[in-house]
Design an enzyme around this catalytic site. Structure first.
Site, PDB file in Angstrom:
ATOM      1  N   GLY A  76       0.807  -1.201   0.000  1.00 12.42           N
ATOM      2  CA  GLY A  76       0.000   0.000   0.000  1.00 12.42           C
ATOM      3  C   GLY A  76       0.846   1.260   0.000  1.00 12.42           C
ATOM      4  O   GLY A  76       0.623   2.176  -0.796  1.00 12.42           O
TER       5      GLY A  76
ATOM      6  N   ASP B 262       4.708  -2.873  -7.278  1.00 13.59           N
ATOM      7  CA  ASP B 262       4.005  -1.806  -6.580  1.00 13.59           C
ATOM      8  C   ASP B 262       4.117  -0.489  -7.346  1.00 13.59           C
ATOM      9  O   ASP B 262       3.153   0.275  -7.431  1.00 13.59           O
ATOM     10  CB  ASP B 262       4.566  -1.628  -5.168  1.00 13.59           C
ATOM     11  CG  ASP B 262       4.422  -2.873  -4.318  1.00 13.59           C
ATOM     12  OD1 ASP B 262       3.503  -3.670  -4.586  1.00 13.59           O
ATOM     13  OD2 ASP B 262       5.227  -3.046  -3.385  1.00 13.59           O
TER      14      ASP B 262
ATOM     15  N   THR C 203       1.003  -8.637 -15.349  1.00 16.64           N
ATOM     16  CA  THR C 203       2.414  -8.320 -15.543  1.00 16.64           C
ATOM     17  C   THR C 203       3.179  -9.630 -15.655  1.00 16.64           C
ATOM     18  O   THR C 203       3.003 -10.528 -14.830  1.00 16.64           O
ATOM     19  CB  THR C 203       2.952  -7.478 -14.376  1.00 16.64           C
ATOM     20  OG1 THR C 203       2.680  -8.147 -13.136  1.00 16.64           O
ATOM     21  CG2 THR C 203       2.292  -6.105 -14.359  1.00 16.64           C
TER      22      THR C 203
END
Length: 285
Positions: free
Chosen positions: A41, A249, A216
């Site tokens: 996050g 991320d 991905t």
């Protein structure tokens, strides 16, 4: 509205440089270690801010030195800090990076398990938000509550299904974009994903799970498919590998920022950051 809200995890990362990843029962001598701001996050929030989006983060840390470090890391990354302090130890991660740039890690969730769904009721949390980013490092009931709160406000929802765990039908019904890597796609029943063509086919097969599926595929690139029949497949740009830690991320946060800014799916996947880092997993090439 161009803002990105991330509801998710924060970890105090301990990064260890080693010649290789240790085998079971093996002790290796590393060359260096360093603390690093982390958590899927937190990394995604900072990536969204770096990509130019107004970024806001809701999560939880402990009332400890690690928590203070994580608060400071959000502010330093240009993220609006809505993270709360709780009576639990902050989440941590220990990651070992080997000479070629690959890594292995162990997380301890700690305070990340203390995020409460009722925190989402704050109206100011949603001001200016166009995209909600979620990951699997916080409890699914929190993800579901956040996704439903976003839907009720007309905010698009992107779930990064990492690390892998089964996703409930209720949560799948509340998301707009499902983002997974090759391993996670295979675990969801997409079949093998080793090439860009296989990633593209897998994205189509997983279209039953979400309106848009993005996969991905490491050095092969990134592929996506939407239920309207549109598809995208982009090869990664070859770069010198420094570390693969956090690459996914950065991809998620950058994609979220691009979509919040109104970019098409294809443009969002190819979004380039100011420092030259290319969104579709270039760091893994």
């Amino acid at each position: 509205m161009t803002g990105v809200l991330v509801v998710g995890s924060l970890h105090y990362d301990v990064m260890i440089a080693a010649p290789a990843l240790p085998r079971l029962g093996e002790t290796l001598t590393g060359s260096a270690w360093a603390p690093k701001f982390g958590g899927k996050g937190g990394n995604q929030a900072r990536a969204a801010a770096t990509a130019g989006a107004p970024a806001r983060m809701l999560g939880a840390v402990g009332r400890d030195g690690f928590g203070a470090f994580l608060h400071a890391g959000l502010r330093a990354g240009g993220v609006e800090d809505r993270v709360r302090d709780v009576d639990a130890g902050s989440g941590i991660s220990v990651a070992i990076t080997e000479a070629a740039g690959d890594y292995g890690a162990v997380i301890v969730s700690g305070a990340n398990l203390s995020i409460r769904p009722e925190w989402l009721d704050d109206p100011g949390l949603w001001d200016g938000v166009a995209v909600l980013l979620l990951q699997n490092e916080i409890p699914e009931p929190v993800n579901l509550a956040a996704a439903r709160a976003a839907r009720s406000r007309g905010v698009a929802v992107c779930l990064n299904g990492a690390p892998f765990r089964p996703i409930s039908p209720d949560l799948l019904a509340a998301i707009d974009v499902l983002l997974v890597n090759a391993f996670e796609a295979e675990a969801l029943g997409a079949g093998p994903v080793a090439t860009l063509a296989e990633a593209a086919a897998a994205a189509v097969r997983l279209g039953r799970l979400a309106p848009v599926v993005v996969i991905t595929a490491g050095a092969a690139g990134v592929a996506a498919a939407a239920r309207d029949g549109s598809t995208v497949a982009l090869p990664a740009e070859a770069v010198a590998v420094v570390s693969t830690h956090g690459a996914g991320d950065v991809f998620a946060g950058t994609l979220g920022a691009a979509r919040a800014g109104g970019a098409s799916l294809a443009a969002g996947l190819a979004h380039r950051l100011n420092d030259g880092y290319v969104c579709p997993y270039a760091q893994l090439a």
